[in-house]
Design an enzyme around this catalytic site. Structure first.
Site: not given
Ligand SMILES: NC(=O)c1ccc[n+]([C@@H]2O[C@H](COP(=O)([O-])OP(=O)(O)OC[C@H]3O[C@@H](n4cnc5c(N)ncnc54)[C@H](O)[C@@H]3O)[C@@H](O)[C@H]2O)c1
Length: 290
Positions: A142, A156, A160
């Site tokens: 991401s 998150y 990533k």
């Protein structure tokens, strides 16, 4: 990989968004497809759509956080098609709140899907991929791995960064051991019109709902403001297919934004001036920003 037609692709998180688009693009290339997802109904629907269009395809209900499930996915792939050439470790979820208030099980859920899912996929499928004349792994990271945001979603962001690190390390190893016969790419999408902001639909029963972050309202407003410009998943899938053919490591559907983040990282190292992330990313807490 020089040739996609006739080859076998496995895509995780294939029932929605980017994964669904990848499966569609691989089917259009004449590949045989294995779709894996935790959402059974959406998975059946996706498999039905591809099958009725003539694609040889199976769906395997898989929780990528489970090593046993990913092994069963590999077994089902070999039982049906006898080989695997392209693996897209794409399933992902978002979750979190302000760092000090993130429940432990939120860390475990998000890292379980986003990072352990990729680890399980690479570990389990690598021996199968190495056995082919050519093969390729695509791991979905991401823009969060290039900019350290979004705020209120530390698990998150951590996951990533982990996917980017894993992918780089694996790229160098497989370049050394296979001479690039098994390629590795990391996909770094910008904001894409999917259901990623509805990730809690897949939060396992029993995992705590975190309290809202200090950035929740500002983030929502920023994303809403950028949503009209968000990329369609089919365009992301087109860039991925080209990258597999071209053996590109970095797959950057929003290349200019990615270059800007990388340049700002360099400036940060040199001058101590922190980067400012691109569109759709909150940089202020709700009280100050909304
Ligand atoms: N949409 C964006 O703006 C964006 C930006 C950068 C990166 N990404 C990444 O792209 C990937 C795909 O997400 P998307 O945007 O298409 O979202 P999405 O929610 O539309 O699709 C994600 C899919 O993963 C599946 N999934 C969730 N948990 C799973 C599990 N434990 N096991 C197997 N499948 C599971 C979901 O059921 C869903 O089908 C994710 O890794 C996400 O982090 C998305």
């Amino acid at each position: 990989m020089r040739q996609l037609t006739g080859r076998v692709a496995v895509v995780t998180g294939a029932a929605s968004g980017i994964g669904r688009a990848l499966a569609g693009r691989f089917a259009a290339e004449g590949m045989r497809c294995v779709l894996a997802d935790i959402e059974e109904d959406a998975l059946s629907a996706a498999v039905g759509e591809l099958r009725s269009a003539g694609t040889p395809v199976i769906g395997v209900r898989t929780d990528v956080a489970s090593a046993a499930d990913v092994q069963a996915l590999a077994d089902a792939t070999i039982a049906e098609f006898g080989a695997v050439h392209v693996l897209c470790n794409n399933a992902g979820v978002g979750g979190g709140t302000d760092f000090a208030r993130i429940p432990l099980d939120t860390w475990e859920w998000v890292l379980g899907v986003n990072l352990w899912g990729v680890i399980h996929g690479c570990r389990t499928f690598l021996p199968l991929l190495v056995g082919q004349d050519e093969a390729h792994i695509v791991n979905t990271s991401s823009m969060a791995a290039l900019n350290g945001h979004p705020l209120g979603l530390a698990p998150y962001t951590v996951s990533k960064f982990g996917v980017l690190g894993l992918s780089q390390n694996l790229f160098f190893e497989l370049t050394a051991t296979t001479g690039g016969r098994v390629g590795v790419s990391v996909l770094i999408p910008g904001l894409t019109r999917t259901r990623i902001f509805e990730s809690t639909r897949n939060r396992p029963a029993g995992v705590t709902e975190p309290p809202a972050s200090s950035f929740a309202n500002t983030s929502r407003a920023m994303i809403a403001g950028a949503w009209d410009e968000a990329m369609q998943p089919s365009l992301v899938a087109d860039v991925v297919a080209d990258a597999i053919r071209e053996q590109r490591f970095y797959v950057l559907p929003c290349a200019d934004e990615a270059y800007d983040m990388a340049q700002q990282q360099l400036r940060w190292m040199r001058t101590n001036e922190p980067l400012v992330p691109g569109p759709g990313v909150a940089r202020t807490a709700d009280a100050a920003g909304s």
